[in-house]
Design an enzyme around this catalytic site. Structure first.
Site, PDB file in Angstrom:
ATOM      1  N   GLY A 124       0.689  -1.389  -0.109  1.00  0.00           N
ATOM      2  CA  GLY A 124      -0.209   0.034  -0.009  1.00  0.00           C
ATOM      3  C   GLY A 124       0.864   1.186   0.079  1.00  0.00           C
ATOM      4  N   GLU A 127      -3.078   6.773  -2.079  1.00  0.00           N
ATOM      5  CA  GLU A 127      -4.261   6.890  -1.365  1.00  0.00           C
ATOM      6  C   GLU A 127      -5.273   7.848  -2.136  1.00  0.00           C
ATOM      7  OE1 GLU A 127      -3.043   9.217   2.193  1.00  0.00           O
ATOM      8  OE2 GLU A 127      -1.570   7.547   2.860  1.00  0.00           O
ATOM      9  N   GLY A 131      -2.257  10.094  -5.625  1.00  0.00           N
ATOM     10  CA  GLY A 131      -1.817   9.025  -6.599  1.00  0.00           C
ATOM     11  C   GLY A 131      -0.280   9.135  -6.753  1.00  0.00           C
ATOM     12  N   HIS A 338     -11.039  -8.311 -35.902  1.00  0.00           N
ATOM     13  CA  HIS A 338     -12.188  -9.336 -35.589  1.00  0.00           C
ATOM     14  C   HIS A 338     -13.618  -8.698 -35.999  1.00  0.00           C
ATOM     15  CE1 HIS A 338      -9.621 -11.766 -32.721  1.00  0.00           C
ATOM     16  NE2 HIS A 338     -10.552 -12.678 -32.561  1.00  0.00           N
ATOM     17  N   GLU A 363       1.653   1.346 -11.568  1.00  0.00           N
ATOM     18  CA  GLU A 363       2.906   1.593 -11.219  1.00  0.00           C
ATOM     19  C   GLU A 363       3.305   2.942 -11.839  1.00  0.00           C
ATOM     20  OE1 GLU A 363       3.966  -0.266  -9.203  1.00  0.00           O
ATOM     21  OE2 GLU A 363       2.823  -2.170  -9.390  1.00  0.00           O
TER      22      GLU A 363
END
Length: 380
Positions: A124, A127, A131, A338, A363
């Site tokens: 952790g 918050e 960021g 597709h 990250e």
């Protein structure tokens, strides 16, 4: 640099492909729809050694390096990147933080359980209002005798609910002071330590994301990692490896989407021939294949630097930035190849597309990676 895949990487890749086809692919869309975090799957991965890839044998791990670690995350992510994300977070963040900065006693206490996935790990830093601005964090730890009292909350934490132990970086000094943060280990069941809201996410839905909440949570000083005030510096070093993790995750998504698009383009017939024979599709596939090769080269260069204890911040940021942006583009193009079918859940590319976007955020965003790279270039 040796561009050959070593024997260990080849064996790992084959083992994971077989495992993923048997244990992940049949269930992944149910997990995705219901946001199910399959804890028992990670126990099985732990038994195979994939939850402690970088951990030495004497601490219960596989004792491998970053080339092998990239292979593990990539191969899992080619099938289900949400599982790859959780494997990456457990290995490179929580486990690696204790392994890198813990005392011998702390390693012996927590690492063997993490390396085998007896315990699932969380990490952790982020918050609600901080960021990338970690220095402005509001979660605090105050010394009280031989204990610390933690108050506050961490947000967007992988395994916040199901995790058995978390490494958290909290403020022990003044806001904005890079030496005003300290890292602690907090075990599940500690009074005042709980989890909060589970996020309802666009993608990576089988990888659990929620809050960690601290309400007068008391932990012993023995749970402190390193010296008081070293938490932010530790976190930045851990994120060097974390960028490689997200890069490997991105590479797996890109390869999965590309392989699905290549297969479909050979099977889908229009105007009397497979669409792969049309130049417009062939050029898309050529671009995708090239970007995958470039991503892979950058990642394995970063792995080499990490394995040899050389500076990796710049190349790691480059690898993460390039691979994450490439996987978003490749996933989008896979849907385009597709056509309408790519927009349905009957084909895997729609999930790769949803999952891919997190890679440009986790990250550190693309903009943060550019900041890291530019600072390294300018000070050279």
């Amino acid at each position: 640099m040796n561009f050959e895949t070593n024997e260990t990487q080849s064996m790992i890749a084959q083992a994971i492909r077989e495992f993923a086809e048997r244990e992940i692919r049949p269930f992944m869309m149910d997990w995705d729809e219901n946001q199910t975090f399959p804890v028992e799957l990670f126990k099985k991965l732990g038994q195979m050694g994939y939850m402690g890839v970088l951990v030495p044998h004497e601490l219960g791990g596989s004792g491998l390096g970053y080339h092998e670690y990239i292979t593990v995350v990539e191969e899992i992510s080619k099938v289900d990147s949400s599982i790859g994300l959780s494997v990456a977070a457990h290995n490179s963040l929580c486990t690696n933080h204790i392994l890198t900065f813990g005392t011998e006693e702390q390693k012996q206490k927590w690492i063997p359980k993490l390396a085998t996935a007896e315990w699932i790990g969380a990490w952790g830093l982020t918050e609600h209002n901080t960021g990338s601005d970690a220095g402005g964090m509001a979660t605090t730890a105050v010394k009280d005798g031989d204990e610390w009292i933690i108050n506050g909350a961490k947000n967007f934490i992988t395994h916040a609910i199901s995790g058995d132990v978390a490494v958290v970086i909290v403020r022990t000094g003044e806001k904005g002071d890079s030496h005003g943060m300290t890292a602690f280990v907090v075990e599940k069941g500690t009074k005042g330590f709980s989890s909060g809201k589970k996020e309802n996410k666009l993608g990576m839905r089988a990888s659990e994301t929620a809050e960690l909440i601290f309400d007068n949570c008391r932990i012993p000083d023995a749970n402190r990692l390193g010296k008081v005030g070293e938490g932010f510096i530790q976190a930045m070093k851990i994120l060097d490896g974390g960028r490689i993790s997200i890069g490997a995750l991105s590479l797996g998504i890109a390869k999965g989407a590309y392989e699905a698009a290549l297969k479909y383009s050979k099977e889908r017939v229009q105007f009397g021939k497979p669409i792969s024979e049309f130049q417009a599709i062939g050029f898309k596939l050529a671009d995708m294949a090239t970007e995958i090769e470039a991503s892979e080269l950058l990642l394995h260069k970063a792995a080499y630097l990490k394995n040899t204890n050389k500076p990796v911040t710049k190349i790691g940021a480059m690898a993460k930035m390039y691979a994450s942006e490439a996987c978003v583009k490749i996933s989008s193009e896979a849907i385009q190849i597709h056509g309408g079918y790519g927009y349905t859940k009957d084909f895997p590319v729609e999930k790769f597309y949803r999952d891919s976007k997190l890679c440009t955020i986790g990250e550190g965003t693309t903009e943060i990676q550019k900041l890291v790279i530019s600072r390294n270039i300018l000070k050279a």
